[in-house]
Design a protein around this motif. Structure first.
Motif, PDB file in Angstrom:
ATOM      1  N   GLN A  54      -4.774  11.555 -28.321  1.00  0.00           N
ATOM      2  CA  GLN A  54      -4.136  11.456 -29.616  1.00  0.00           C
ATOM      3  C   GLN A  54      -3.334  12.778 -30.144  1.00  0.00           C
ATOM      4  O   GLN A  54      -2.732  13.208 -29.394  1.00  0.00           O
ATOM      5  CB  GLN A  54      -4.920  10.734 -30.626  1.00  0.00           C
ATOM      6  N   ASP A  55      -4.003  13.332 -31.255  1.00  0.00           N
ATOM      7  CA  ASP A  55      -3.652  14.650 -31.568  1.00  0.00           C
ATOM      8  C   ASP A  55      -4.528  15.785 -31.290  1.00  0.00           C
ATOM      9  O   ASP A  55      -4.382  16.782 -31.783  1.00  0.00           O
ATOM     10  CB  ASP A  55      -3.398  14.748 -33.153  1.00  0.00           C
ATOM     11  N   LEU A  56      -5.361  15.721 -30.127  1.00  0.00           N
ATOM     12  CA  LEU A  56      -6.227  16.717 -29.603  1.00  0.00           C
ATOM     13  C   LEU A  56      -5.887  16.936 -28.182  1.00  0.00           C
ATOM     14  O   LEU A  56      -5.650  16.078 -27.264  1.00  0.00           O
ATOM     15  CB  LEU A  56      -7.502  16.031 -29.684  1.00  0.00           C
ATOM     16  N   THR A  57      -5.872  18.351 -27.747  1.00  0.00           N
ATOM     17  CA  THR A  57      -5.726  18.648 -26.522  1.00  0.00           C
ATOM     18  C   THR A  57      -7.157  19.192 -25.775  1.00  0.00           C
ATOM     19  O   THR A  57      -7.659  19.929 -26.456  1.00  0.00           O
ATOM     20  CB  THR A  57      -4.828  19.762 -26.360  1.00  0.00           C
ATOM     21  N   LEU A  58      -7.383  18.276 -24.703  1.00  0.00           N
ATOM     22  CA  LEU A  58      -8.692  18.692 -24.030  1.00  0.00           C
ATOM     23  C   LEU A  58      -8.287  19.593 -22.781  1.00  0.00           C
ATOM     24  O   LEU A  58      -7.363  18.860 -21.798  1.00  0.00           O
ATOM     25  CB  LEU A  58      -9.384  17.494 -23.749  1.00  0.00           C
ATOM     26  N   SER A  59      -8.856  20.628 -22.417  1.00  0.00           N
ATOM     27  CA  SER A  59      -8.789  21.316 -21.223  1.00  0.00           C
ATOM     28  C   SER A  59      -9.860  21.765 -20.409  1.00  0.00           C
ATOM     29  O   SER A  59     -11.102  22.041 -21.159  1.00  0.00           O
ATOM     30  CB  SER A  59      -7.978  22.734 -21.657  1.00  0.00           C
ATOM     31  N   HIS A  60      -9.698  21.596 -19.019  1.00  0.00           N
ATOM     32  CA  HIS A  60     -10.821  22.148 -18.406  1.00  0.00           C
ATOM     33  C   HIS A  60     -10.345  23.580 -17.990  1.00  0.00           C
ATOM     34  O   HIS A  60      -9.560  23.719 -17.433  1.00  0.00           O
ATOM     35  CB  HIS A  60     -11.116  21.395 -17.036  1.00  0.00           C
ATOM     36  N   ILE A  61     -11.100  24.373 -18.398  1.00  0.00           N
ATOM     37  CA  ILE A  61     -10.654  25.913 -18.433  1.00  0.00           C
ATOM     38  C   ILE A  61     -11.214  26.515 -17.109  1.00  0.00           C
ATOM     39  O   ILE A  61     -12.470  26.301 -16.590  1.00  0.00           O
ATOM     40  CB  ILE A  61     -10.883  26.887 -19.359  1.00  0.00           C
ATOM     41  N   TYR A  62     -10.694  27.641 -16.538  1.00  0.00           N
ATOM     42  CA  TYR A  62     -10.864  28.341 -15.035  1.00  0.00           C
ATOM     43  C   TYR A  62     -11.969  29.462 -15.848  1.00  0.00           C
ATOM     44  O   TYR A  62     -11.535  30.415 -16.029  1.00  0.00           O
ATOM     45  CB  TYR A  62      -9.821  29.087 -14.706  1.00  0.00           C
ATOM     46  N   TRP A  63     -13.114  29.110 -15.788  1.00  0.00           N
ATOM     47  CA  TRP A  63     -14.298  30.015 -16.039  1.00  0.00           C
ATOM     48  C   TRP A  63     -15.526  29.510 -15.511  1.00  0.00           C
ATOM     49  O   TRP A  63     -15.588  28.639 -15.087  1.00  0.00           O
ATOM     50  CB  TRP A  63     -14.366  29.729 -17.689  1.00  0.00           C
ATOM     51  N   PHE A  71     -15.926  13.470 -14.856  1.00  0.00           N
ATOM     52  CA  PHE A  71     -16.693  13.395 -16.018  1.00  0.00           C
ATOM     53  C   PHE A  71     -15.787  13.629 -17.328  1.00  0.00           C
ATOM     54  O   PHE A  71     -16.121  12.644 -18.132  1.00  0.00           O
ATOM     55  CB  PHE A  71     -17.584  15.030 -16.060  1.00  0.00           C
ATOM     56  N   ILE A  72     -14.904  14.237 -17.287  1.00  0.00           N
ATOM     57  CA  ILE A  72     -13.869  14.265 -18.576  1.00  0.00           C
ATOM     58  C   ILE A  72     -13.396  12.967 -18.736  1.00  0.00           C
ATOM     59  O   ILE A  72     -13.181  12.341 -19.972  1.00  0.00           O
ATOM     60  CB  ILE A  72     -12.825  15.362 -18.304  1.00  0.00           C
ATOM     61  N   GLN A  73     -12.924  12.241 -17.648  1.00  0.00           N
ATOM     62  CA  GLN A  73     -12.344  11.031 -17.874  1.00  0.00           C
ATOM     63  C   GLN A  73     -13.055  10.124 -18.360  1.00  0.00           C
ATOM     64  O   GLN A  73     -12.769   9.024 -19.225  1.00  0.00           O
ATOM     65  CB  GLN A  73     -11.619  10.560 -16.362  1.00  0.00           C
ATOM     66  N   SER A  74     -14.446  10.230 -18.001  1.00  0.00           N
ATOM     67  CA  SER A  74     -15.492   9.279 -18.501  1.00  0.00           C
ATOM     68  C   SER A  74     -15.694   9.274 -20.008  1.00  0.00           C
ATOM     69  O   SER A  74     -16.063   8.522 -20.496  1.00  0.00           O
ATOM     70  CB  SER A  74     -16.851   9.222 -17.815  1.00  0.00           C
ATOM     71  N   CYS A  75     -15.483  10.470 -20.442  1.00  0.00           N
ATOM     72  CA  CYS A  75     -15.378  10.702 -21.732  1.00  0.00           C
ATOM     73  C   CYS A  75     -14.359  10.381 -22.739  1.00  0.00           C
ATOM     74  O   CYS A  75     -14.458  10.325 -23.974  1.00  0.00           O
ATOM     75  CB  CYS A  75     -15.755  12.295 -22.121  1.00  0.00           C
ATOM     76  N   ILE A  76     -13.370  10.142 -22.053  1.00  0.00           N
ATOM     77  CA  ILE A  76     -11.859   9.992 -22.919  1.00  0.00           C
ATOM     78  C   ILE A  76     -11.438   8.523 -22.576  1.00  0.00           C
ATOM     79  O   ILE A  76     -10.395   8.265 -23.162  1.00  0.00           O
ATOM     80  CB  ILE A  76     -10.892  11.118 -22.438  1.00  0.00           C
ATOM     81  N   ARG A  77     -12.040   7.884 -22.141  1.00  0.00           N
ATOM     82  CA  ARG A  77     -11.713   6.477 -21.719  1.00  0.00           C
ATOM     83  C   ARG A  77     -11.549   5.702 -22.972  1.00  0.00           C
ATOM     84  O   ARG A  77     -12.667   5.650 -23.604  1.00  0.00           O
ATOM     85  CB  ARG A  77     -12.306   5.732 -20.733  1.00  0.00           C
TER      86      ARG A  77
END
Length: 479
Positions: free
Chosen positions: A284-293, A473-479
């Protein structure tokens, strides 16, 4: 009498008091001196306090003559000339209604001017930077916070049977105006976060700019829950200039104080904020990122607070029960192991939350923690990797200053120091590499070790299998 006149003059110059006589008369009575008409005496406050502390000890006003006891008596003296807790709260709230920044500046400068924030000791810390593959990492050798004096320990043992009243820990609200913990000069401000009472104060041994603590009104244990995200966002609405974050709520991956629910914040830019992005997802109006950390971190950014809260809660709940045995991630065995370290900030007009995934399980190979500094790096850092380290600021033990100086002497000249035994394998390797020629080179080697410390704490390693598992894991959270 001149030092007492000078202390009262200090209070007048800072406009904390208007009439010098009430404060002066109380101080003269404390020091068993005759009443005397006030006169302005302008002397450096550090020199004034040294004189008053020495005289106070000679008169038996405090003992033993240790740093902790001197701090407690100094705070007591400042309290004679500074605004009371209630006056401080009223002034802060009045200023906040006019200008938020003025209110926080008022409390911050008051805390420094009465030496609650130990600026001179903090200046002794050794700070340097390391350009890692994740971006620049900041490191501080902490020399400001004093170690326990044996005399203080002995005094505490003598008092162990005295019924304890007042604060249950060092961050309870009852520490305000408390002599025993050298907090007579502490002033705190009540704030409401998500319909719950909290208190705001600055940290006496600030690890970064405007380091503050937001503590629960009640002495209740740390708890990571859905409400946590509401508290975080309410606070950055209250003061968008500051970030706010929380240590994890379980041992090994949590902070040093787990028995009192609290957050930390401040006006500081941490290395994690500049981390590159591995992959982004749009919800939607949210950007989710896996950051290089090195610590496994999911970053959520949105102007829509409701969307941000919804997705943050989903990530927490999914992570609580997440298992991946091939990566040693098990959510429940002899206890619950999965939790998070969350951080919130405002970026332009958007809310941003970093959710760092944590797991505190141990096994036979890593008895101190699978995702904790392993033994090959514990000579540099063996303590918990809490909120501040997780954001890329290493708080290293003060012993390292002398140990690094001796270590450099060994590398350059071969001088043997028995007390460097814990560092010897590392120093031998550095000497053999012929890449350390000065202290800057040795500090870079420390930085490289701390990079490894952070990598050990990451649950999804930044390799193919770890990145793929994080994506799943992220995909399981945003489905």
């Amino acid at each position: 009498m001149n030092p007492l006149f000078a202390l009262v003059t200090y209070g007048l110059k800072h406009q904390w008091i208007v009439d010098p006589n009430p404060s002066l008369h109380k101080l003269l009575q404390l020091y068993n001196l005759p009443l005397s008409p006030f006169k302005m005496v302008d002397e450096p406050i550090d020199l004034v306090m040294e004189k008053l502390l020495d005289l106070g000890f000679d008169l038996g006003l405090f003992e033993p003559n240790t740093l902790n006891e001197r701090d407690a008596f100094e705070a007591y003296l400042f309290d004679f000339v500074m605004p009371s807790p209630s006056e401080t709260k009223m002034t802060f709230l009045r200023l906040y209604q006019q200008n938020r920044r003025k209110a926080f500046d008022y409390l911050y400068h008051l805390s420094m001017d009465v030496n609650y924030i130990k600026t001179k000791r903090i200046a002794q810390n050794v700070s340097f930077h390391y350009p890692s593959i994740y971006g620049t990492i900041d490191l501080t050798i902490n020399l400001s916070k004093p170690e326990k004096d044996p005399k203080d320990i002995a005094k505490a043992l003598e008092q162990k049977d005295v019924p304890k009243t007042g604060p249950k820990c060092l961050i309870c609200k009852e520490n305000e105006h408390n002599y025993d913990n050298a907090r007579m000069n502490l002033r705190i401000i009540p704030i409401t976060l998500y319909k719950r009472l909290w208190h705001f104060q600055y940290s006496p041994y600030a690890y970064y700019n405007e380091h503050c603590i937001i503590l629960s009104d009640d002495h209740t244990p740390m708890k990571m829950c859905e409400e946590t995200f509401h508290y975080l966002l309410d606070f950055i609405d209250y003061n968008p200039d500051y970030f706010i974050g929380s240590n994890a709520d379980i041992p090994i991956v949590g902070g040093s104080i787990l028995d009192h629910d609290h957050f930390q914040g401040g006006k500081h830019h941490f290395p994690i904020e500049s981390a590159k992005i591995i992959k982004s997802y749009q919800i939607q109006d949210l950007t989710l990122s896996h950051i290089y950390w090195p610590l496994s971190t999911i970053r959520l950014t949105s102007q829509n607070r409701d969307t941000l809260l919804k997705v943050s809660k989903r990530i927490l709940n999914q992570w609580r029960t997440y298992d991946h045995e091939a990566l040693d991630i098990i959510s429940k065995s002899y206890g619950l192991h999965n939790t998070i370290t969350p951080i919130a900030r405002k970026v332009n007009d958007a809310y941003q939350i970093d959710i760092i995934l944590r797991n505190n399980r141990v096994n036979e190979v890593y008895p101190e923690g699978i995702f904790h500094p392993h033994r090959d790096v514990q000579h540099i850092k063996k303590e918990n990797i809490g909120l501040i380290e997780a954001m890329g600021l290493a708080i290293l033990p003060g012993r390292l200053k002398t140990e690094l100086a001796k270590g450099l002497d060994f590398i350059l000249h071969g001088t043997i120091y028995p007390e460097l035994a814990i560092h010897q394998p590392w120093l031998n390797a550095l000497k053999q590499s012929n890449q350390v020629h000065n202290m800057a080179d040795l500090e870079a080697a420390v930085g490289d070790k701390f990079k490894t410390v952070l990598e050990h704490a990451g649950v999804f390693k930044l390799n193919d299998s770890g990145i793929q598992a994080m994506d799943e894991f992220i995909q399981s959270c945003i489905r």
